[in-house]
Design a protein around this motif. Structure first.
Motif, short mmCIF file in Angstrom:
data_model
loop_
_atom_site.label_atom_id
_atom_site.label_comp_id
_atom_site.label_asym_id
_atom_site.label_seq_id
_atom_site.Cartn_x
_atom_site.Cartn_y
_atom_site.Cartn_z
N ILE A 245 0.85 -1.20 0.00
CA ILE A 245 0.00 0.00 0.00
C ILE A 245 0.89 1.25 0.00
O ILE A 245 1.82 1.36 0.80
N ASP A 246 0.64 2.18 -0.91
CA ASP A 246 1.36 3.45 -0.88
C ASP A 246 0.42 4.60 -1.24
O ASP A 246 -0.68 4.39 -1.76
N GLU A 247 0.85 5.81 -0.95
CA GLU A 247 -0.01 6.98 -1.12
C GLU A 247 -0.39 7.21 -2.57
O GLU A 247 -1.52 7.58 -2.88
N ALA A 248 0.56 6.99 -3.48
CA ALA A 248 0.29 7.25 -4.90
C ALA A 248 -0.82 6.34 -5.42
O ALA A 248 -1.74 6.78 -6.13
N MET A 249 -0.76 5.04 -5.06
CA MET A 249 -1.79 4.10 -5.51
C MET A 249 -3.15 4.48 -4.94
O MET A 249 -4.16 4.48 -5.65
N MET A 250 -3.18 4.80 -3.65
CA MET A 250 -4.46 5.15 -3.02
C MET A 250 -5.05 6.43 -3.61
O MET A 250 -6.25 6.52 -3.83
N ALA A 251 -4.19 7.38 -3.89
CA ALA A 251 -4.67 8.64 -4.48
C ALA A 251 -5.26 8.38 -5.87
O ALA A 251 -6.32 8.92 -6.22
N GLU A 252 -4.58 7.53 -6.62
CA GLU A 252 -5.06 7.24 -7.99
C GLU A 252 -6.40 6.53 -7.97
O GLU A 252 -7.32 6.88 -8.71
N ILE A 253 -6.53 5.51 -7.11
CA ILE A 253 -7.77 4.73 -7.12
C ILE A 253 -8.93 5.53 -6.50
O ILE A 253 -10.08 5.37 -6.90
N ASN B 121 -5.85 -7.18 7.27
CA ASN B 121 -5.28 -5.85 7.54
C ASN B 121 -5.19 -5.01 6.28
O ASN B 121 -5.46 -3.80 6.29
N THR B 122 -4.82 -5.63 5.15
CA THR B 122 -4.76 -4.91 3.87
C THR B 122 -6.17 -4.48 3.46
O THR B 122 -6.38 -3.37 2.97
N ALA B 123 -7.13 -5.38 3.63
CA ALA B 123 -8.52 -5.05 3.30
C ALA B 123 -9.01 -3.87 4.14
O ALA B 123 -9.73 -2.99 3.65
N LYS B 124 -8.59 -3.84 5.40
CA LYS B 124 -8.99 -2.74 6.28
C LYS B 124 -8.43 -1.41 5.76
O LYS B 124 -9.13 -0.39 5.73
N ALA B 125 -7.15 -1.43 5.34
CA ALA B 125 -6.51 -0.20 4.82
C ALA B 125 -7.23 0.29 3.57
O ALA B 125 -7.48 1.49 3.42
N PHE B 126 -7.57 -0.63 2.66
CA PHE B 126 -8.30 -0.24 1.45
C PHE B 126 -9.71 0.26 1.82
O PHE B 126 -10.22 1.20 1.21
N GLY B 127 -10.32 -0.39 2.82
CA GLY B 127 -11.66 0.00 3.25
C GLY B 127 -11.70 1.40 3.83
O GLY B 127 -12.73 2.09 3.76
N GLU B 128 -10.59 1.83 4.41
CA GLU B 128 -10.53 3.19 4.96
C GLU B 128 -10.34 4.24 3.86
O GLU B 128 -10.71 5.39 4.02
N ALA B 129 -9.76 3.79 2.74
CA ALA B 129 -9.53 4.72 1.63
C ALA B 129 -10.67 4.74 0.63
O ALA B 129 -10.94 5.76 -0.01
N LEU B 130 -11.37 3.61 0.49
CA LEU B 130 -12.43 3.48 -0.50
C LEU B 130 -13.71 2.96 0.14
O LEU B 130 -13.65 2.19 1.10
N PRO B 131 -14.87 3.35 -0.39
CA PRO B 131 -16.13 2.78 0.12
C PRO B 131 -16.36 1.39 -0.46
O PRO B 131 -17.16 1.20 -1.37
N LEU B 132 -15.63 0.41 0.05
CA LEU B 132 -15.74 -0.95 -0.46
C LEU B 132 -17.15 -1.50 -0.24
O LEU B 132 -17.80 -1.20 0.76
#
Length: 456
Positions: free
Chosen positions: A197-205, A231-242
């Motif tokens: 997980i990195d900031e650039a990927m999260m910003a793009e998605i 844990n990875t799913a949780k991080a994505f869930g905080e960035a995106l409305p999964l």
């Protein structure tokens, strides 16, 4: 998936099953064993603690201790709580929106996103009768676009071309416009991943999500990463409305910790589980069925669906009619049955859904799961002449020796196959009379017989 957990829990549950009376000490001992089994299966600690606490609260209440069959009542409590922690019931995709329904696939590189897009496209096309388009917004991995194009051709859905020089948002907007013109029902969007997980990927998605406003945002995660998957799913869930999770590579995950952790930690339902590389290796996730399998109760509903969905009904009908007319079930018919079993993922895929697998000796399970038995049996039949296949009574000692040499097996292997053939021949009468239920009994009997065959 869940092999080690099933082995550990099935012994504990078996000891409880026959108890005429349970005490709080029995229950404490059982929950301690369940706790250790869950931790060994790489289930996240908060999930284990919550699950054990809920089991204890229900177990020491009226529901279990006052039951006429307390052992079975406790097993039901464990099954109910396992089901609850995984999401209670299957969750379908929400496609009830103006077309095209956009589904965005997110996840780390290597989790299996692109393969899952192909599998999901096939499932939506065949099971929900949708017109599907796929598009790749992964402009960083050179082979990603080409891989998706190949998968789209394989499953016969529309592929929207994209170039690595384009911006992901522009690609997907153009795909949506094309989907509207072609009256596409569902647009599946493959996105770029990173190794971590990195900031650039999260910003793009995030930007991509905001631009296309998908009806479903599915997080694709490799189940073999265990607790890290949650844990990875949780991080994505905080960035995106999964809206849900897809667990991949579940055939390689013997522990199953991810499946038991993801729903609890993210609050998002597991919608699908993926197995292998084949495009038909994606199934709707049924928590209650999975819980039954974990406790070695089998998953007969999924087995019935698998057989009904993948058996060649015309061949089955012709065989039933042939046997009903009193015609002999021969080795050509047996080969047809074995080939259909191979098409359903082999005997290991079918057998793992049967109750009591946890009680089968480990060496036999491994023998079956390696998937060599059925191809070997098909090879033996293939080494026979047409006359021998039609009339198995011709197979004397010298013919069996020739067949063994031709198939790379031994005369003993040919003898075992013939014993299996005679068992199947007896079953065919029941199968012809019993329709699909008879076929299910026949399949179970046939699997049990093959599981006992000590092939090299």
């Amino acid at each position: 998936m869940f092999e080690s957990l099933t082995q550990r829990l099935s012994g504990t549950m078996e000891r409880l099953r026959g108890r005429g009376r349970l005490t709080e000490e029995n229950i404490r001992e059982a929950t301690r064993e369940v706790r250790i089994a869950l931790l060994e299966a790489d289930v996240a600690l908060p999930v284990v603690q919550a699950l054990i606490e809920r089991i204890k609260v229900r177990a020491v209440g009226q529901e279990v201790l006052k039951s006429l069959t307390p052992g079975q009542a406790l097993i039901k409590v464990v099954r109910d709580e396992l089901t609850a922690v995984m999401g209670a019931q299957a969750t379908e995709l929400n496609l009830n929106v103006p077309a095209p329904a956009v589904i965005l696939m997110a996840g780390l590189q290597g989790a299996g996103k692109t393969t899952t897009v192909g599998k999901l496209a096939k499932l939506l096309k065949e099971k929900r009768k949708k017109k599907v388009m796929v598009v790749s917004a992964d402009v960083y991995r050179p082979a990603a676009i080409e891989q998706l194009k190949t998968l789209a051709e394989q499953v016969d859905v529309t592929f929207f071309p994209s170039e690595s020089s384009e911006q992901p948002v522009d690609i997907v907007r153009a795909a949506i416009a094309a989907a509207k013109k072609s009256f596409i029902d569902v647009l599946l969007v493959d996105t770029a991943g990173r190794l971590a997980i990195d900031e650039a990927m999260m910003a793009e998605i995030k930007a991509l999500h905001a631009a296309v406003n998908p009806v479903e945002t599915l997080f694709v995660v490799d189940s073999m990463t265990g607790q890290d998957a949650a844990n990875t799913a949780k991080a994505f869930g905080e960035a995106l409305p999964l809206t849900g999770v897809v667990l991949t590579k579940t055939d390689g995950d013997a522990r199953g910790g991810a499946a038991l952790s993801v729903r609890y930690i993210t609050g998002k339902p597991i919608k699908f589980v993926g197995t292998g590389e084949k495009v038909d290796g994606l199934d709707l996730f049924h928590p209650e069925r999975v819980a039954s399998r974990i406790l070695d109760m089998g998953d007969v509903l999924s087995l019935v669906e698998q057989v009904e969905g993948q058996v060649d009904k015309d061949k089955a009908q012709k065989l039933a009619e042939k046997v009903a007319k009193g015609k002999k079930f021969d080795l050509n018919d047996m080969r047809d049955q074995l080939e259909q079993m191979q098409n359903m993922g082999g005997i290991g895929s079918l057998m793992e859904k049967l109750p009591g697998l946890g009680q089968v000796p480990e060496h036999l399970k491994q023998q079956v799961s390696q998937g060599k038995e059925v191809p070997r049996m098909i090879a033996i039949i293939g080494s026979m002449t047409k006359k021998e296949r039609r009339n198995p009574n011709l197979l004397n000692g010298s013919r069996r020796a020739r067949i063994a040499a031709g198939s790379g097996t031994t005369p003993a292997d040919v003898n075992k196959l013939m014993k299996q053939y005679m068992q199947m021949e007896k079953m065919m009468g029941k199968m012809a009379r019993g329709g699909m239920k008879g076929m299910m009994r026949g399949l179970q009997g046939m699997m049990g017989g093959i599981g006992r065959m000590p092939f090299r």
